[in-house]
Design an enzyme around this catalytic site. Sequence first.
Site, PDB file in Angstrom:
ATOM      1  N   LYS A 106       3.131  -1.933 -14.200  1.00 48.62           N
ATOM      2  CA  LYS A 106       2.960  -0.831 -15.161  1.00 48.62           C
ATOM      3  C   LYS A 106       4.274  -0.481 -15.855  1.00 48.62           C
ATOM      4  O   LYS A 106       4.298  -0.241 -17.061  1.00 48.62           O
ATOM      5  CB  LYS A 106       2.389   0.405 -14.447  1.00 48.62           C
ATOM      6  CG  LYS A 106       1.019   0.214 -13.855  1.00 48.62           C
ATOM      7  CD  LYS A 106       0.455   1.526 -13.336  1.00 48.62           C
ATOM      8  CE  LYS A 106       1.299   2.130 -12.227  1.00 48.62           C
ATOM      9  NZ  LYS A 106       1.362   1.266 -11.020  1.00 48.62           N
ATOM     10  N   ARG A 162      -2.789  10.992 -11.582  1.00 48.25           N
ATOM     11  CA  ARG A 162      -2.895  10.319 -10.289  1.00 48.25           C
ATOM     12  C   ARG A 162      -4.168  10.682  -9.547  1.00 48.25           C
ATOM     13  O   ARG A 162      -4.521  10.028  -8.565  1.00 48.25           O
ATOM     14  CB  ARG A 162      -1.686  10.664  -9.413  1.00 48.25           C
ATOM     15  CG  ARG A 162      -0.381  10.048  -9.855  1.00 48.25           C
ATOM     16  CD  ARG A 162       0.709  10.300  -8.838  1.00 48.25           C
ATOM     17  NE  ARG A 162       1.988   9.768  -9.261  1.00 48.25           N
ATOM     18  CZ  ARG A 162       2.397   8.529  -9.065  1.00 48.25           C
ATOM     19  NH1 ARG A 162       1.593   7.685  -8.437  1.00 48.25           N
ATOM     20  NH2 ARG A 162       3.578   8.124  -9.473  1.00 48.25           N
ATOM     21  N   ARG A 165      10.174  -8.941  -3.024  1.00 50.16           N
ATOM     22  CA  ARG A 165      11.234  -8.378  -3.857  1.00 50.16           C
ATOM     23  C   ARG A 165      12.552  -8.275  -3.075  1.00 50.16           C
ATOM     24  O   ARG A 165      12.574  -7.813  -1.939  1.00 50.16           O
ATOM     25  CB  ARG A 165      10.814  -7.000  -4.377  1.00 50.16           C
ATOM     26  CG  ARG A 165      11.793  -6.379  -5.359  1.00 50.16           C
ATOM     27  CD  ARG A 165      11.145  -5.277  -6.154  1.00 50.16           C
ATOM     28  NE  ARG A 165      10.494  -4.265  -5.330  1.00 50.16           N
ATOM     29  CZ  ARG A 165       9.734  -3.291  -5.831  1.00 50.16           C
ATOM     30  NH1 ARG A 165       9.518  -3.224  -7.134  1.00 50.16           N
ATOM     31  NH2 ARG A 165       9.179  -2.404  -5.026  1.00 50.16           N
ATOM     32  N   ARG A 211      14.478  -3.622   0.504  1.00 50.84           N
ATOM     33  CA  ARG A 211      14.420  -2.167   0.638  1.00 50.84           C
ATOM     34  C   ARG A 211      13.367  -1.789   1.670  1.00 50.84           C
ATOM     35  O   ARG A 211      12.382  -2.499   1.868  1.00 50.84           O
ATOM     36  CB  ARG A 211      14.087  -1.516  -0.711  1.00 50.84           C
ATOM     37  CG  ARG A 211      15.100  -1.838  -1.802  1.00 50.84           C
ATOM     38  CD  ARG A 211      14.810  -1.098  -3.086  1.00 50.84           C
ATOM     39  NE  ARG A 211      13.414  -1.184  -3.478  1.00 50.84           N
ATOM     40  CZ  ARG A 211      12.924  -0.687  -4.613  1.00 50.84           C
ATOM     41  NH1 ARG A 211      13.717  -0.075  -5.457  1.00 50.84           N
ATOM     42  NH2 ARG A 211      11.645  -0.815  -4.904  1.00 50.84           N
ATOM     43  N   ARG A 250       0.987   1.815   1.320  1.00 50.63           N
ATOM     44  CA  ARG A 250       1.052   2.324  -0.054  1.00 50.63           C
ATOM     45  C   ARG A 250      -0.169   1.890  -0.855  1.00 50.63           C
ATOM     46  O   ARG A 250      -0.739   2.687  -1.624  1.00 50.63           O
ATOM     47  CB  ARG A 250       2.320   1.828  -0.749  1.00 50.63           C
ATOM     48  CG  ARG A 250       3.599   2.513  -0.309  1.00 50.63           C
ATOM     49  CD  ARG A 250       4.811   1.823  -0.895  1.00 50.63           C
ATOM     50  NE  ARG A 250       4.801   1.845  -2.360  1.00 50.63           N
ATOM     51  CZ  ARG A 250       5.571   1.051  -3.100  1.00 50.63           C
ATOM     52  NH1 ARG A 250       6.369   0.160  -2.525  1.00 50.63           N
ATOM     53  NH2 ARG A 250       5.524   1.141  -4.419  1.00 50.63           N
TER      54      ARG A 250
END
Length: 241
Positions: free
Chosen positions: A20, A95, A141, A174, A185
């Site tokens: 996004k 949201r 990532r 991370r 998540r």
Amino acid sequence: METSRNIGPVLLLGPPGAGKGTQAKRIAEHYGIPQISTGDILRDNVQRATELGVRAKAIMARGELVPDDLVCDMVDRRLREADCARGFILDGFPRTAKQAGWLDAFFEGELFDNLNGGRCLPIVVRLDVDYNQLVQRLTGRRTCRANGHIYNVFFQPPRVADICDVDGSPLITRNDDREEVIRKRLAEYDLQTRPVAEYYEQKGRLASVNGDLSVGEVTGQIFWVIDHQGAVEAQDSRQDV
């Protein structure tokens, strides 16, 4: 950059890792409209110690989520600024279905009544990405410790494992990119945000694009939706997008 016509509101929906943020920047650049992030709005209000920012800071200091009414008040004020006159991209909002309902009520008001002599409807685009690819995008990532350059061990690996191509710094994973965190998540996103997509789908205003394709191909799909749906609904002949 296209600045000759009104675009209206563009809403991007999609899970973490769907792209996004990347697509929002491309839309903003192509159509010359601002990208409005609720996170940025919140930080700006807190930094400037506005009335809303002071209230939000106190809530966050207690470890609580900023409530819908406070977030909506901040969004209301931001969308009335001059740079939003031709349209904008909302990043991170709505949201929840409640926020989506508030946004529709907001658009029913006076804000965009003069856009091409019609009433404004948001263009709602959902990025659909395969679940396993989302997990790979996020867990793969790696971030440069020194300057924040980003790689992905599956799709865009560094030339030397765990070393940044640009400055030779170590690459780190991370905490929020760990697989157990990612899966949590994604589950939270699905639970909270699916009703938002259903809300717009029931109104016939949801356009889905294939987010599994390349960045450029996804951008092309989104531009097509924006160019063909239009931003304004004629007052005397309502037509759902």
